[in-house]
Write an enzyme that holds these catalytic residues in place. Structure first.
Site, mmCIF file in Angstrom:
data_model
loop_
_atom_site.group_PDB
_atom_site.id
_atom_site.type_symbol
_atom_site.label_atom_id
_atom_site.label_comp_id
_atom_site.label_asym_id
_atom_site.label_seq_id
_atom_site.Cartn_x
_atom_site.Cartn_y
_atom_site.Cartn_z
ATOM 1 N N TRP A 30 8.475 3.439 -1.444
ATOM 2 C CA TRP A 30 7.522 3.958 -0.464
ATOM 3 C C TRP A 30 7.886 3.538 0.943
ATOM 4 C CZ3 TRP A 30 5.173 8.087 -1.694
ATOM 5 C CH2 TRP A 30 4.933 8.354 -3.053
ATOM 6 N N ASP B 129 0.900 0.404 5.139
ATOM 7 C CA ASP B 129 0.557 1.433 4.148
ATOM 8 C C ASP B 129 -0.073 0.741 2.942
ATOM 9 O OD1 ASP B 129 0.360 3.303 2.153
ATOM 10 O OD2 ASP B 129 2.512 3.692 2.004
ATOM 11 N N LYS C 255 -5.857 5.683 -5.576
ATOM 12 C CA LYS C 255 -5.589 4.576 -6.491
ATOM 13 C C LYS C 255 -6.818 3.668 -6.606
ATOM 14 C CE LYS C 255 -0.859 5.262 -5.059
ATOM 15 N NZ LYS C 255 -0.184 5.765 -6.245
#
Lengths: 360, 360
Positions: A101, A172, A196
């Site tokens: 990511w 993030d 999530k």
């Protein structure tokens, strides 16, 4: 019959939240319509969005000089939006690379003409480590320092907040959002997808310090213009209303179950039990250095990969689903976000022990 | 008790769709989880997304050389994405300006460094008209011609498809998406947000001719890169899964109720009755030239604006909601999308007659 769902995202949600959403899906607040059907400019929905923001502020302790934005396009959209909002084309920014990511965020920044300086690159460890504090220096002229507190795929989490000095820290938080207490003041920008820990796919929540709202490029696309979004309460265009509604329900659930302190303790305990089960066995293994193990995503391999398929079939029969590891890591991955119960983690540990006893 | 909801968007949804969604919100397809909780890479969800696409293709008659994309950020996001995908910076494109949504699309194209040529500008009529066929010429060197088939705010709809020759025609169908039959072959790109005719806010559906997928700028943001999205079945990143699921349910509802031919006939009849009621009264008025009146959004004013507030209060008491006109137009606006029933339109017409009789 509900299963224990270890999906990395979209992920398990609290059952009371789903039950409430189901019960009012055709008639919300006595309005004779669903929240899905109401205008985003209507009084009921405006109150719903304001409540979600107020609850987020209360739960996360967001100071007054930070704005909360509800945005579309997930974290991947923000990978592009961050350069547009924080640097000129050709400007410099610093990134820490601790997994897939982070790497995607770096790629998008470069695509948007940012001179990216990667201060620490953990690719050499196959992304099983995080950089030690003090092992890198943040250039004072960087527009920001970007990092990924938790890497969903590698199962790697920073044990501490990086020190960035006066350079705005951009994080993030997609896969560890509101999973334990955080000090918002240490960040310039906190962002992440909700799918999530905080709700459905399709909504990103961004928390930004007000003084950073004046740095956008003139050609920032409208839906990513944080200043405009702040000025319009995230309603320049039609926001993903149902996602904001569900986010609000989940934030109340976090609040009602003890807030971030209690959430952090439960998450810590769940992860500790699962890692202890892995470490206590010669059959299971986790590759991540202990100080950087994720409390959210626990990848593990079986000593004999030929047994992977059987493990998954048996798990599914035992009501334990979505345990297959990411294709780039292999083996298994148990994602144990906020809504994963103690009972679910215990059932997984029991199943792992049974499987080892009968098949290893 | 369900109301008749005339919201311009998010808008009324078919009750059977909401009831099905509610009934399976904690256990979807016997999976022991909600569709909200399943991984977008899981078998069940992949089948759900594939079914939504196949149903859309069947309902709209999408030819094989067109791709269907499920995207985030609504039509406003695509206002930016279109220039990134179809022109170089400094390139030319043609736009028709028939209202506030066209104007926003033009503004975004200019922000993304497009030389915009406005071939027809209906601002002079206060956006109550559409350009007559043959009244403008599309320059052959334009990268595309953009128009808005239906303007939600002005209540203005093109009676015909503009003729663009070999220049790709790009249409923002947000507020008239699948409200009647269309010939996809006449378009290069069809796009729109779903929150009016096709489901919840937060999802844009784009139908693009394959040969247009090779024109993107190198710096197109990843989530707007149509070619990448086509190559990944719209799953470069986590898509808005619940919105795609609801879109699928609504497409099946369209199919089960007779498809676009029947839908177009019902919508035509609903609009005709409402305009007849307005035109048959001296108390109500609609400002749009008859040939360009929208079948989806019907703005109307009262002869005495001092009665507006009373009209709305009485309407609400009669179970007719979200009728307040857009602030820029004033008066009332009845949005009568696919899911608005005959009964709802008739109830509005009856209420209007009652109000005129007792209060005018």
């Amino acid at each position: 019959m509900r299963v224990h769902n270890f999906s990395a995202g979209p992920a398990q949600l609290p059952l009371p939240v789903l039950e409430q959403a189901a019960s009012e899906l055709t008639d919300w607040r006595g309005s004779g319509m669903s929240v899905l059907e109401d205008s985003h400019r209507a009084k009921n929905f405006a109150a719903c969005a304001a409540d979600a923001e107020a609850t987020l502020r209360a739960v996360a302790g967001v100071p007054d000089n930070y704005r909360v934005l509800f945005l579309s396009g997930g974290a991947t959209g923000q990978f592009s939006a961050i350069p547009f909002n924080l640097t000129a084309a050709g400007g410099r920014a610093a990134y820490l690379n601790t997994g897939q990511w982070s790497a995607k965020a770096i790629e998008e920044a470069r695509r948007q003409h940012v001179e990216v300086e990667v201060l620490a690159d953990e690719a050499a460890s196959s992304y099983t480590t995080t950089p030690a504090p003090g092992s890198y220096t943040v250039p004072a002229e960087a527009a920001y320092l970007h990092y990924t507190p938790n890497e969903t795929i590698g199962g790697v989490e920073f044990p501490d907040v990086p020190e960035a000095g006066d350079v705005p820290l951009v994080a993030d938080f997609s896969s560890s959002y509101l999973s334990r207490p955080l000090d918002v003041r240490r960040y310039g920008v906190i962002y992440g997808g909700c799918q999530k820990n905080l709700g459905p796919a399709g909504l990103a929540v961004l928390i930004v310090r007000e003084d950073l709202l004046d740095r956008a490029r003139p050609d920032v696309p409208a839906i990513w213009d944080w200043k405009v979004m702040a000025a319009t309460d995230s309603m320049l265009n039609t926001p993903p209303t149902f996602s904001i509604y569900l986010l609000g329900l989940i934030l109340h659930w976090i609040q009602d179950t003890g807030g971030l302190v209690a959430m952090g303790e439960r998450n810590e305990a769940k992860a500790a039990r699962l890692y202890a089960a892995i470490d206590g066995s010669d059959f299971y293994a986790n590759p991540v250095e202990p100080r950087s193990r994720s409390r959210m995503n626990v990848p593990f391999t079986l000593a004999d990969p030929a047994l992977d398929a059987d493990f998954l079939v048996g798990a599914h029969e035992a009501g334990l689903t979505n345990l297959k590891g990411h294709r780039s890591v292999g083996g298994m991955r148990a994602s144990i976000y906020n809504a994963m119960s103690d009972e679910g983690v215990n059932a997984l540990i029991d199943y792992m022990a049974d499987f080892e006893r009968t098949r290893a």
